[in-house]
Design a protein around this motif. Structure first.
Motif, mmCIF file in Angstrom:
data_model
loop_
_atom_site.group_PDB
_atom_site.id
_atom_site.type_symbol
_atom_site.label_atom_id
_atom_site.label_comp_id
_atom_site.label_asym_id
_atom_site.label_seq_id
_atom_site.Cartn_x
_atom_site.Cartn_y
_atom_site.Cartn_z
ATOM 1 N N TRP A 71 12.308 -17.592 75.743
ATOM 2 C CA TRP A 71 12.642 -16.317 75.869
ATOM 3 C C TRP A 71 13.955 -16.305 76.281
ATOM 4 O O TRP A 71 14.719 -15.335 75.556
ATOM 5 C CB TRP A 71 11.769 -15.618 76.910
ATOM 6 C CG TRP A 71 10.292 -15.438 76.415
ATOM 7 C CD1 TRP A 71 9.241 -16.287 76.610
ATOM 8 C CD2 TRP A 71 9.902 -14.334 75.648
ATOM 9 N NE1 TRP A 71 8.109 -15.615 75.995
ATOM 10 C CE2 TRP A 71 8.541 -14.362 75.325
ATOM 11 C CE3 TRP A 71 10.811 -13.090 75.078
ATOM 12 C CZ2 TRP A 71 7.920 -13.441 74.440
ATOM 13 C CZ3 TRP A 71 9.808 -12.339 74.283
ATOM 14 C CH2 TRP A 71 8.490 -12.463 74.012
ATOM 15 N N LYS A 75 17.100 -14.487 74.023
ATOM 16 C CA LYS A 75 18.051 -13.383 74.714
ATOM 17 C C LYS A 75 19.565 -13.856 74.821
ATOM 18 O O LYS A 75 20.186 -12.899 74.445
ATOM 19 C CB LYS A 75 17.597 -13.253 76.295
ATOM 20 C CG LYS A 75 16.350 -12.414 76.226
ATOM 21 C CD LYS A 75 16.265 -11.007 75.973
ATOM 22 C CE LYS A 75 15.051 -10.436 76.348
ATOM 23 N NZ LYS A 75 15.017 -9.068 75.838
ATOM 24 N N GLY A 112 6.340 -14.945 71.929
ATOM 25 C CA GLY A 112 7.775 -15.455 71.662
ATOM 26 C C GLY A 112 8.059 -15.971 70.440
ATOM 27 O O GLY A 112 9.166 -15.675 69.849
ATOM 28 N N MET A 115 8.200 -13.240 67.970
ATOM 29 C CA MET A 115 9.576 -12.339 67.978
ATOM 30 C C MET A 115 10.959 -13.475 67.320
ATOM 31 O O MET A 115 11.651 -12.838 66.855
ATOM 32 C CB MET A 115 9.777 -11.879 69.723
ATOM 33 C CG MET A 115 8.935 -11.077 70.016
ATOM 34 S SD MET A 115 9.386 -9.538 69.247
ATOM 35 C CE MET A 115 8.245 -8.369 70.298
ATOM 36 N N ILE A 159 7.518 -4.940 76.602
ATOM 37 C CA ILE A 159 7.156 -5.631 75.312
ATOM 38 C C ILE A 159 5.667 -5.876 75.536
ATOM 39 O O ILE A 159 5.060 -6.310 76.434
ATOM 40 C CB ILE A 159 7.686 -7.218 75.308
ATOM 41 C CG1 ILE A 159 9.256 -7.124 75.159
ATOM 42 C CG2 ILE A 159 7.168 -7.857 74.155
ATOM 43 C CD1 ILE A 159 9.826 -6.393 74.225
ATOM 44 N N HIS A 163 4.674 -4.217 70.029
ATOM 45 C CA HIS A 163 6.193 -4.753 69.229
ATOM 46 C C HIS A 163 5.749 -5.957 68.407
ATOM 47 O O HIS A 163 6.459 -5.943 67.413
ATOM 48 C CB HIS A 163 6.848 -5.168 70.782
ATOM 49 C CG HIS A 163 7.479 -3.865 71.121
ATOM 50 N ND1 HIS A 163 6.744 -3.433 72.432
ATOM 51 C CD2 HIS A 163 8.668 -3.288 71.299
ATOM 52 C CE1 HIS A 163 7.224 -2.604 73.167
ATOM 53 N NE2 HIS A 163 8.599 -2.164 72.526
ATOM 54 N N TRP A 166 4.924 -4.189 65.575
ATOM 55 C CA TRP A 166 6.035 -3.718 64.663
ATOM 56 C C TRP A 166 6.777 -4.996 63.970
ATOM 57 O O TRP A 166 7.247 -4.734 62.900
ATOM 58 C CB TRP A 166 6.808 -3.072 65.709
ATOM 59 C CG TRP A 166 8.099 -2.433 65.083
ATOM 60 C CD1 TRP A 166 8.568 -1.399 64.537
ATOM 61 C CD2 TRP A 166 9.473 -3.360 64.839
ATOM 62 N NE1 TRP A 166 9.674 -1.240 63.979
ATOM 63 C CE2 TRP A 166 10.331 -2.524 63.920
ATOM 64 C CE3 TRP A 166 10.043 -4.737 64.997
ATOM 65 C CZ2 TRP A 166 11.769 -2.775 63.565
ATOM 66 C CZ3 TRP A 166 10.962 -5.017 64.418
ATOM 67 C CH2 TRP A 166 12.050 -3.991 63.871
ATOM 68 N N VAL A 167 6.972 -6.022 64.577
ATOM 69 C CA VAL A 167 7.413 -7.167 63.750
ATOM 70 C C VAL A 167 6.826 -7.664 62.694
ATOM 71 O O VAL A 167 7.339 -8.021 61.891
ATOM 72 C CB VAL A 167 7.347 -8.342 65.096
ATOM 73 C CG1 VAL A 167 7.563 -9.830 64.346
ATOM 74 C CG2 VAL A 167 8.277 -8.274 66.068
ATOM 75 N N ARG A 216 10.523 1.597 65.680
ATOM 76 C CA ARG A 216 11.058 0.369 66.571
ATOM 77 C C ARG A 216 11.665 1.126 67.836
ATOM 78 O O ARG A 216 11.465 0.557 68.906
ATOM 79 C CB ARG A 216 12.350 -0.204 65.745
ATOM 80 C CG ARG A 216 13.230 -1.011 66.411
ATOM 81 C CD ARG A 216 12.698 -2.051 67.351
ATOM 82 N NE ARG A 216 13.774 -2.688 68.051
ATOM 83 C CZ ARG A 216 13.895 -2.288 69.481
ATOM 84 N NH1 ARG A 216 13.403 -1.229 70.026
ATOM 85 N NH2 ARG A 216 14.701 -3.023 70.185
ATOM 86 N N ASP A 217 11.957 2.450 67.774
ATOM 87 C CA ASP A 217 12.552 3.022 68.916
ATOM 88 C C ASP A 217 11.517 4.020 69.516
ATOM 89 O O ASP A 217 12.083 4.967 70.617
ATOM 90 C CB ASP A 217 13.892 3.896 68.592
ATOM 91 C CG ASP A 217 14.918 3.013 68.035
ATOM 92 O OD1 ASP A 217 15.202 1.845 68.590
ATOM 93 O OD2 ASP A 217 15.449 3.306 66.797
ATOM 94 N N ASN A 218 10.455 4.116 68.917
ATOM 95 C CA ASN A 218 9.330 4.972 69.431
ATOM 96 C C ASN A 218 7.984 4.329 69.679
ATOM 97 O O ASN A 218 7.026 4.688 69.429
ATOM 98 C CB ASN A 218 9.371 6.017 68.655
ATOM 99 C CG ASN A 218 10.481 6.927 68.505
ATOM 100 O OD1 ASN A 218 10.796 7.879 69.571
ATOM 101 N ND2 ASN A 218 11.257 6.784 67.591
#
Lengths: 219, 779
Positions: A71, A75, A112, A115, A159, A163, A166-167, A216-218
């Motif tokens: 992770w 980042k 992870g 992502m 997260i 998410h 969404w990915v 993505r933002d909601n």
């Protein structure tokens, strides 16, 4: 080693020494890893990463340490290293100390990987990992009407499975699997029947991409 | 012995009294020798002489004077003896001594009698009408030579016709030639002719015969037909009364004469043949008669063979084919519906000719043909060129070139000139021969009326069309960002072109150096890219879409700006003319939005807008500062930024012109353009002087909320007394930029009247502006 890291080590050493006066205690890989997660939550991914390194240096089978490395490398923009650490973590046994703690390392590693593979433009792999996580967590059939999903990242509760979904929607789009992408998008929408673009057309794909960006933002 | 004889057949001795009758070729006399005996001393006969004279007359010279006949005892001579006169013969002799004997005479002389002339019988004679009849009448008269002055005279005694008397028959009295020059159709019939021949002495003979004038058909006679002249393309009828030109003694000129015509070849148009046509009533027999009349049988046979060989069409059309059927020509028709034969001349369109011969043939019922040639002149008239229809509207694509093939016909002129004139100066026209090339200015989109004229130097034809230069749909690029939820420096970029016009797409990210980003095509007009940012900051995504616009390639740029949640941010359009800057807090999260110029606008938004920032339905959480370079054609101080509202109406937003930039605050995304400045915007936030001051009951407090104070300034206007105690709060709220007036009525916050004195009005803003003014209240 940076000055900050050095000072932290000195502080830990002093405390250990002081504790040692009463009882000889040494920081375990769990301690180091947990401290790494504290720093992670504060956004100090660089130092967090180093503590995770210390943890796995201490115990090269400590799964959560590799998990944390995955992770934090992600980042820090070191996505290949992140993937590598996730892959190292994946076959390892969950640490007994974390059982019942609410931290499911395996799920976090899979999340992870999903992502990281997405970030690394390995969308087929991202889909495999993402699908796997959702199956494991029971969120494969998640829909917004169900409320919060089963899984969330206990180290960063912003997260969750949404998410991951969404990915999957994003990766399917990139793969050209627009129908599957749309299905995942529907999972994230409260009124999916009203959103039925014909993804065989450019206009439909535009709407789908727009929705992916919006979601993505909601989430 | 002595006798005198006439001819051989009759010998008349003097004194016999026998008269010769009929033709006597020669009279002769024979006598016995006279005695002149030399033995008696006489000299002997030297010669005889004889003479013939009227009986009893001593004058002998009227018939035959003494004529020496030597010593012959016979003499002969041709003598013109008259009818019913008596003559005697005298003979005398002369001896050598010159002594003349007595004259021996016939005793009673002889009487000369005439014989009558005799006609040779004339058989019946036949002559055809219109043929001159001559006949030599023959008669005999034995005396015509020997009887002095006996000549024959002929005369017509009677002409007895069976139907029609004629006086046109003559008989020459001397030659006996019967002449009829010439029996005509009306004189057809039998004529019993009785002729008389008389000689000099009243003797005569008569004879009769039948002269038959056979009826023979008369060829109709066509007099000279006048020429015809008319103008090319003259549509009026040009007719000719043919009947007036024909006469036929046998037939009714109107109903029994049939007309044909032969239009001779026009040597100006090759190849042509004579055009033979027949009018009504022309049976095949009559047609054959005309053909024979024209060509002769041999030629006709030859032509028939040729016509079969050339084509069936020729055969079907007779003998007069124009093998160039497309060529204009002169046509003749004959019409008899009006009771007379009318020839009508019709020329094909645009046909003209100088004196083209047309022969008209009049044929009677028997096939007799007569003709007359006349000339038709069609005066050439200049034909106006005619433009081929181009169409009302021609559409072409923006930036394209229109090649227009102009077509016109002109029957007269090989040289015609085209001109093409658009009413827009933004269209360049090149005309070469009949090809016009129209080149609108680059990116010029509009309609123009184009006038096309063709000119033959004298006449013109004009047409027009509307040239619609259509805007070519540009790529309609939409770019979407998918930020990795966990590892936020990684982005997926999704791009679509819903106009489906892109032929090439590229993406660069400016941070600020330009970094090209590979694109993957995942479907038609759908691309994805992957990118990670190594550093934080403001970024612009620029998408370059190549598309064919007319015959050029257009590259448009869309900028994706990134509004940052936790810090200030800014972005510009690709051309740098449009700029936006936001403070921290304008968005709830990092939010990308596109800035595109008008070239990428959808057609429905082509209404003057210059830039579009993000989606018009979206708003920022706090106003952002946008700036636009002013229109350089005008003074920037008189310009303002306009924004299209959600309802689609352009509205001026408060604009300041500063540092050559038009600046305005807005929280609404959408379309922007430049327009005239109407709103007066204060630049700075300031408190003005109240008026009236001093005041009794009311005073107006004025202040400006200035542009540079920010878009949403929280402004408080509060009245204090000299002790610093708040007396009245006039306002304490967020106010938009502008000029404000507020009235204080001399009451405190609970509406109690305050006493006279000095009060202080204080204006404060959340931007740190604080200004005060003193006021005097007088009760």
């Amino acid at each position: 080693m940076t000055f900050k890291r050095l000072s932290i080590l000195i502080a830990i050493a002093i405390s250990l020494i002081s504790w040692n006066c009463r009882k000889q205690l040494e920081p375990t890989e769990v301690d180091m890893s947990e401290y790494g997660w504290v720093l992670y939550a504060n956004g100090d991914f660089l130092n967090s990463n180093e503590w995770f390194q210390e943890a796995v240096f201490t115990d090269s089978t400590y799964k959560d340490g590799f998990n944390g490395l995955g992770w934090t490398h992600g980042k820090l923009g070191q996505i290949q290293q992140g993937i590598a650490n996730f892959n190292l973590a994946l076959p390892l046994e969950d640490d007994a100390n974390l059982l019942g703690s609410g931290h499911n390392t395996t799920q976090q590693v899979i999340a992870g990987l999903a992502m990281a593979k997405h970030a690394d433009n390995q969308h087929a792999q991202a889909i495999i990992s993402g699908d796997s996580l959702l199956v494991v967590t029971g969120d494969d059939d998640y829909s917004v009407s169900l409320g919060d999903p089963n899984w969330f990242f206990s180290r960063d509760t912003k997260i969750n499975s949404k998410h991951i979904i969404w990915v999957l929607a994003s990766s399917h789009f990139v793969q050209g699997n627009f129908d599957k992408s749309l299905s995942r998008v529907h999972q994230l929408m409260s009124d999916p029947p009203t959103f039925a673009p014909d993804v065989n057309t450019v206009e439909g794909r535009l709407l789908l991409a727009e929705k992916i960006e919006f979601l993505r933002d909601n989430l | 012995m002595c006798h005198i004889g006439v001819d051989f057949s009759a010998k008349l001795c003097p004194g016999t009294g026998i008269s010769p009758v009929g033709q006597v070729i020669m009279y002769s006399a024979v006598w016995s020798p006279f005695a002149d005996d030399t033995e008696t001393g006489e000299s002997g006969l030297n010669f005889y002489e004889w003479a013939v004279g009227r009986l009893g007359s001593t004058n002998l010279d009227s018939i035959l004077t003494w004529t020496n006949v030597t010593l012959d005892t016979m003499a002969s001579a041709f003598l013109g003896l008259r009818h019913l006169e008596s003559f005697d013969v005298s003979i005398r002799a002369t001896d050598l001594a010159g002594n003349r004997s007595d004259t021996l005479k016939t005793i009673n002389g002889f009487l000369r009698l005439n014989t009558a002339p005799i006609f040779t019988a004339i058989d019946s004679q036949f002559v055809d009408e219109d043929i001159r009849f001559t006949y030599q009448v023959v008669s005999t008269d034995k005396d015509t030579v020997t009887i002095f002055g006996d000549t024959l005279h002929y005369s017509l005694f009677t002409i007895v016709p069976d139907t029609q008397f004629t006086s046109n028959i003559t008989l020459d009295q001397f030659t006996g030639i019967l002449d009829w020059n010439t029996p005509v159709q009306a004189e057809v019939g039998n004529y019993d002719l009785t002729l008389i021949v008389n000689d000099e002495w009243g003797f005569s003979d008569t004879t009769s015969f039948v002269l038959t004038v056979n009826s023979v058909n008369d060829t109709p006679v066509v007099s000279q037909i006048g020429n015809v002249e008319f103008d090319e393309d003259d549509t009026t009828s040009h007719t000719l009364n043919l009947t007036q030109f024909v006469t036929d003694v046998d037939n009714n000129d109107t109903t029994e004469i049939f007309w044909s015509y032969l239009v001779t070849p026009d040597t100006n148009i090759y190849p042509t043949y004579p055009l033979l046509g027949f009018g009504p009533g022309m049976t095949e027999e009559l047609r054959s008669a005309v053909r024979n009349f024209i060509f002769g049988k041999k030629a006709l046979i030859k032509m028939r063979r040729e016509s079969i060989a050339i084509s069936k069409e020729m055969k079907s059309s007779g003998y007069s084919l124009n093998v160039n059927p497309g060529a204009p020509t002169l046509n003749v028709t004959i019409d008899t519906s009006a009771g007379i034969s009318i020839a009508t001349f019709v020329a094909d369109s645009n046909y003209y000719v100088e004196g083209r011969d047309v022969i008209f043939y009049a044929t009677d019922l028997s096939g007799a043909v007569d003709s007359s040639i006349m000339a038709v002149t069609i005066i050439p008239i200049n034909d106006a060129p005619i433009l081929k229809a181009i169409g009302d509207t021609i559409q072409m694509a923006e930036n394209d070139t229109l090649v227009l093939n102009i077509s016109a016909t002109d029957e007269d002129d090989s040289t015609i000139v085209f001109t093409v004139t658009p009413d827009s100066t933004q269209i360049t026209v090149i005309v070469q021969d009949s090809v016009a090339t129209l080149i609108p200015d680059q990116f010029w989109v509009n309609s123009s009326r184009v006038v096309v004229v063709v000119d033959d130097g004298e006449l013109t034809d004009t047409t027009m069309f509307i040239l619609d230069v259509l805007r070519v749909i540009r790529p309609h690029i939409n770019l979407f960002i998918g930020q990795n939820p966990a590892f936020t420096r990684y982005y997926e970029i999704m791009i679509t072109d819903t106009a489906e016009k892109t032929i090439g797409l590229s993406l660069i990210i400016k941070q600020p150096e330009e970094v090209p980003v590979p694109l993957d095509t995942v479907d038609d007009y759908t691309w994805v890219a992957h990118y990670s940012f190594d550093s934080t900051g403001s970024f612009q995504f620029e998408v370059f879409a190549d598309a064919v616009v007319g015959d050029t390639t257009l590259r448009d740029t869309a900028v994706l700006a990134l509004a940052r949640v936790g810090r200030g941010w800014s972005a510009s359009s690709a051309d740098g003319r449009f700029h936006v800057a936001g403070e921290s807090g304008t968005v709830l999260f990092d939010q990308p939005f596109m800035i595109v110029d008008s070239l990428l606008f959808a057609p429905e938004h082509q209404d003057g807008g210059l830039y579009r920032m993000g989606h018009p339905m979206l708003t920022f959480k706090k106003p952002v500062l946008i700036s636009l370079s002013p229109d350089t054609t005008g003074n920037g101080e008189n310009q303002a930024i306009y924004q299209k509202g959600k309802e689609g109406i352009w509205k001026e937003i408060p604009t300041i012109f500063e540092n050559d930039q038009l600046m305005a605050w807005t929280s609404q995304l959408g379309y922007f353009k430049i327009g005239p400045q109407i709103l007066i915007i204060p630049e700075v936030t300031a408190l003005g002087n109240n008026y009236p001051n001093p005041f009794n009951s009311n005073t107006k407090i004025v202040f400006d909320v200035g542009f540079f104070g920010g878009p949403e300034q929280k402004v408080s206007v509060i009245i204090y007394n000299l002790l610093g105690q708040e007396v009245r709060m006039l306002t304490n709220e967020k106010l938009m930029i502008g000029h404000y007036e507020m009235e204080w009525n001399g009451r405190d916050n609970v509406e109690n009247t305050v006493s006279s004195g000095v009060y202080i009005v204080r204006m404060m803003t959340n931007r740190g502006i604080s200004q005060t003014k003193k006021m005097m209240l007088l009760r």
